[in-house]
Structure formats: C-alpha cells, structure tokens
Design a protein around this motif. Sequence first.
Motif, PDB file in Angstrom:
ATOM      1  N   LEU A 132       7.919  -7.137  -2.153  1.00  0.00           N
ATOM      2  CA  LEU A 132       8.135  -5.817  -2.540  1.00  0.00           C
ATOM      3  C   LEU A 132       7.795  -4.726  -1.404  1.00  0.00           C
ATOM      4  O   LEU A 132       8.729  -3.961  -1.425  1.00  0.00           O
ATOM      5  N   THR A 133       6.948  -5.070  -0.463  1.00  0.00           N
ATOM      6  CA  THR A 133       6.761  -4.446   0.609  1.00  0.00           C
ATOM      7  C   THR A 133       8.211  -4.486   1.581  1.00  0.00           C
ATOM      8  O   THR A 133       8.597  -3.421   2.290  1.00  0.00           O
ATOM      9  N   VAL A 134       8.501  -5.716   1.783  1.00  0.00           N
ATOM     10  CA  VAL A 134       9.655  -5.983   2.520  1.00  0.00           C
ATOM     11  C   VAL A 134      10.938  -5.241   2.185  1.00  0.00           C
ATOM     12  O   VAL A 134      11.663  -4.559   2.747  1.00  0.00           O
ATOM     13  N   ASN A 135      11.135  -5.090   0.622  1.00  0.00           N
ATOM     14  CA  ASN A 135      12.079  -4.543   0.238  1.00  0.00           C
ATOM     15  C   ASN A 135      12.161  -2.916   0.435  1.00  0.00           C
ATOM     16  O   ASN A 135      13.017  -2.301   0.832  1.00  0.00           O
ATOM     17  N   SER A 136      10.838  -2.397   0.299  1.00  0.00           N
ATOM     18  CA  SER A 136      10.471  -1.037   0.655  1.00  0.00           C
ATOM     19  C   SER A 136      10.977  -0.686   2.292  1.00  0.00           C
ATOM     20  O   SER A 136      11.575   0.336   2.259  1.00  0.00           O
ATOM     21  N   LEU A 137      10.639  -1.612   3.108  1.00  0.00           N
ATOM     22  CA  LEU A 137      10.864  -1.261   4.404  1.00  0.00           C
ATOM     23  C   LEU A 137      12.438  -1.455   4.814  1.00  0.00           C
ATOM     24  O   LEU A 137      13.035  -0.675   5.672  1.00  0.00           O
ATOM     25  N   ALA A 138      12.760  -2.568   4.108  1.00  0.00           N
ATOM     26  CA  ALA A 138      14.406  -2.612   4.441  1.00  0.00           C
ATOM     27  C   ALA A 138      15.301  -1.667   3.787  1.00  0.00           C
ATOM     28  O   ALA A 138      16.303  -1.181   4.239  1.00  0.00           O
ATOM     29  N   ALA A 139      14.612  -0.621   2.747  1.00  0.00           N
ATOM     30  CA  ALA A 139      15.478   0.303   1.890  1.00  0.00           C
ATOM     31  C   ALA A 139      15.213   1.519   2.556  1.00  0.00           C
ATOM     32  O   ALA A 139      15.942   2.623   2.336  1.00  0.00           O
ATOM     33  N   SER A 140      14.272   1.764   3.540  1.00  0.00           N
ATOM     34  CA  SER A 140      13.662   3.026   3.836  1.00  0.00           C
ATOM     35  C   SER A 140      14.196   3.620   5.317  1.00  0.00           C
ATOM     36  O   SER A 140      14.778   2.895   6.334  1.00  0.00           O
ATOM     37  N   ASP A 141      14.291   4.768   5.435  1.00  0.00           N
ATOM     38  CA  ASP A 141      14.865   5.355   6.816  1.00  0.00           C
ATOM     39  C   ASP A 141      13.516   5.569   7.785  1.00  0.00           C
ATOM     40  O   ASP A 141      13.571   5.420   8.793  1.00  0.00           O
ATOM     41  N   ALA A 142      12.268   5.658   7.140  1.00  0.00           N
ATOM     42  CA  ALA A 142      11.013   5.701   7.815  1.00  0.00           C
ATOM     43  C   ALA A 142       9.782   5.294   7.062  1.00  0.00           C
ATOM     44  O   ALA A 142       9.775   5.073   5.885  1.00  0.00           O
ATOM     45  N   VAL A 143       8.973   5.147   7.928  1.00  0.00           N
ATOM     46  CA  VAL A 143       7.573   4.881   7.297  1.00  0.00           C
ATOM     47  C   VAL A 143       6.486   6.032   7.675  1.00  0.00           C
ATOM     48  O   VAL A 143       6.294   6.272   8.789  1.00  0.00           O
ATOM     49  N   LEU A 144       5.580   6.055   6.286  1.00  0.00           N
ATOM     50  CA  LEU A 144       4.639   7.222   6.613  1.00  0.00           C
ATOM     51  C   LEU A 144       3.196   6.376   6.383  1.00  0.00           C
ATOM     52  O   LEU A 144       3.251   5.756   5.493  1.00  0.00           O
ATOM     53  N   VAL A 145       2.337   6.438   7.479  1.00  0.00           N
ATOM     54  CA  VAL A 145       1.206   5.659   7.287  1.00  0.00           C
ATOM     55  C   VAL A 145       0.140   6.291   7.151  1.00  0.00           C
ATOM     56  O   VAL A 145      -0.390   7.305   7.768  1.00  0.00           O
ATOM     57  N   PRO A 146      -0.551   6.197   5.732  1.00  0.00           N
ATOM     58  CA  PRO A 146      -1.738   6.697   5.714  1.00  0.00           C
ATOM     59  C   PRO A 146      -3.059   6.049   6.301  1.00  0.00           C
ATOM     60  O   PRO A 146      -3.029   4.877   6.087  1.00  0.00           O
ATOM     61  N   LEU A 147      -3.718   6.732   6.979  1.00  0.00           N
ATOM     62  CA  LEU A 147      -4.801   5.843   7.770  1.00  0.00           C
ATOM     63  C   LEU A 147      -6.100   6.504   7.401  1.00  0.00           C
ATOM     64  O   LEU A 147      -6.489   7.682   7.785  1.00  0.00           O
ATOM     65  N   GLN A 148      -7.027   5.803   7.046  1.00  0.00           N
ATOM     66  CA  GLN A 148      -8.418   6.144   6.555  1.00  0.00           C
ATOM     67  C   GLN A 148      -9.287   6.158   7.875  1.00  0.00           C
ATOM     68  O   GLN A 148      -9.228   5.414   8.816  1.00  0.00           O
ATOM     69  N   CYS A 149     -10.081   7.348   7.985  1.00  0.00           N
ATOM     70  CA  CYS A 149     -10.866   7.785   9.169  1.00  0.00           C
ATOM     71  C   CYS A 149     -12.145   6.903   9.180  1.00  0.00           C
ATOM     72  O   CYS A 149     -13.142   7.466   8.979  1.00  0.00           O
ATOM     73  N   GLU A 150     -11.787   5.573   9.237  1.00  0.00           N
ATOM     74  CA  GLU A 150     -13.076   4.524   9.163  1.00  0.00           C
ATOM     75  C   GLU A 150     -13.081   3.509  10.297  1.00  0.00           C
ATOM     76  O   GLU A 150     -11.793   3.336  10.634  1.00  0.00           O
ATOM     77  N   PHE A 151     -13.912   2.640  10.394  1.00  0.00           N
ATOM     78  CA  PHE A 151     -14.131   1.829  11.401  1.00  0.00           C
ATOM     79  C   PHE A 151     -12.837   0.764  11.347  1.00  0.00           C
ATOM     80  O   PHE A 151     -12.109   0.642  12.812  1.00  0.00           O
TER      81      PHE A 151
END
Length: 271
Positions: A139-158
């Motif tokens: 599922l993730t591979v399909n998403s990345l193969a189909a996308s122009d770009a990746v937006l990364v949410p990053l939690q402000c934790e250790f």
Amino acid sequence: MKTIAIANQKGGVGKTTTAINLGTALAAIGQKVVILDLDPQGNASTGLGVPKAERTCTSYDVLLGDDRLSSAVIQTSVPGLSIVPSDVELSGAELNLADDQRRSYRLKMALADYRQELEANDDQCDYVLIDCPPSLNVLTVNSLAASDAVLVPLQCEFFALEGLTQLMRTVDLVRDHLNPNLTIQGVVLTMYDSRNNLSGEVAADVREFFGDKVYQTMIPRNVRVSEAPSMGKPVLLYDLHCPGSKAYLSLAKEVVQQERADTSKNENEPA
C-alpha cells in the motif's frame, strides 16, 4: 493535479489527522481536494464522517481494478473535499496482488485514468492527498510510486528522527526503482508543545537537517484536534477558532504558496 503521499513509517505521528485537516484547509481556501484513504483502519474515512455502510466502493476495489477511482469518490460535508474511503478489506491487498507483476503501479494507473476522466469532463482536482498506513507494504509502495511528492508529518518527540531516517531510505529506494520524479514536499512538525523543551530541540534538529523543506507552521498539541474525529468532523468544522484549526489553515496556505513558487520557477527556467 498534484498527488501527495502523507507518509511516515512511524505510527502515531499525525498522518491521518494531517490528511483530514490539511485537505479541509486546502478546500477552505478554494482548492479542490480528494483524500485517498489507503490505510485499512479507515480512520480518515471515519474522521470525515463516512459511515461504514456507505463504503460500498473503496480504495481496495480501486487497487484490485474492480472499480474506477472516480466510482469510489464520495463528497464529504466540506465543499470541495471528497474522499475515496477505506475499510478492513484493504489489509488483504498484499496477498491478492502477490502474483501481479505491476502490483506496485496499480494506484498510479488508477490515478492516471482519473486524471483523464477529469480532463474529458472539463473538471479538475487540485490535490490528491494519500493517507498511507504506518508500515512499508504494498500500500505504501503504491502510494509513493503514484505520487509527485511526500509530505512527512513528524512528531516533536524523542524517537521522531529515527523514524524519519527509515522513511528517507524508503523514499530513496522508491525513487531508484519505481518513481524517479518523487520529491520531498515538506516536513510538518506535529504535536508541538511550546512548554516542552524537547519539542523545541526536536524542531531545531529537524530544521538543521532539512532546512527550508520544513514548514514554518507547526501543529500544536490541541485537545480540539484530538476530539474532532470522534464527531466525524475535521477540526475546522468542529472548532474553527482553536489553535489546531488556525495551524492547519496556515499550513494549507504554505503548501499552495510553495506550489505557486515551484510552478513559477519551472516556467522561468530555460528549456
């Protein structure tokens, strides 16, 4: 039509929350948006008020080729915002696509057909936001193969940076083997607590590493953001004036400004 995968292999960082509320905020400022729920948990669908009984055509059906993506699109209560819902059946996609040599491109093909349908009907979609599952699977591979770009949410934790390193390796692999045009759209810092020194330290480390790829907008810890999904609403409909709503509106404006700047840059570059 810009396709953005909202991805992070680490769970609990705000992927679905960002998909729902960024999509809503983009629609609120005049963009036409489709959220593609590609997580078998279906939390984006639930968070936008789509009952399970109404998920008769889902992203699972689209991936398997049983239905066209346009048939699965459901208009939400937010004008300009639609969703392709998901349900638990999607967890079987890996097994069902195991013998398909083009299994990594199923979503890309479905989106290409959808784009053609929009053009044929003189319709438009400005953004497709893909809510990815918190794991590296078909599922993730399909998403990345189909996308122009990746937006990364990053939690402000250790442990945030550790998960980010794993995601960057995945992006590099997809770029090398499946989608050479895949870029990093940006990193958005989530669950930021200004009272917590660690939040500030993580934010500083991420900005040092990624520079201007990190959005200026940071999504604060906000109880209204956490409460909204239980009501089947994005936070902008649940409480427009809370800090979380204001942050997602600010993030949406940054995303659109970034898009316009990139478009202008490409148009001005010599052929």
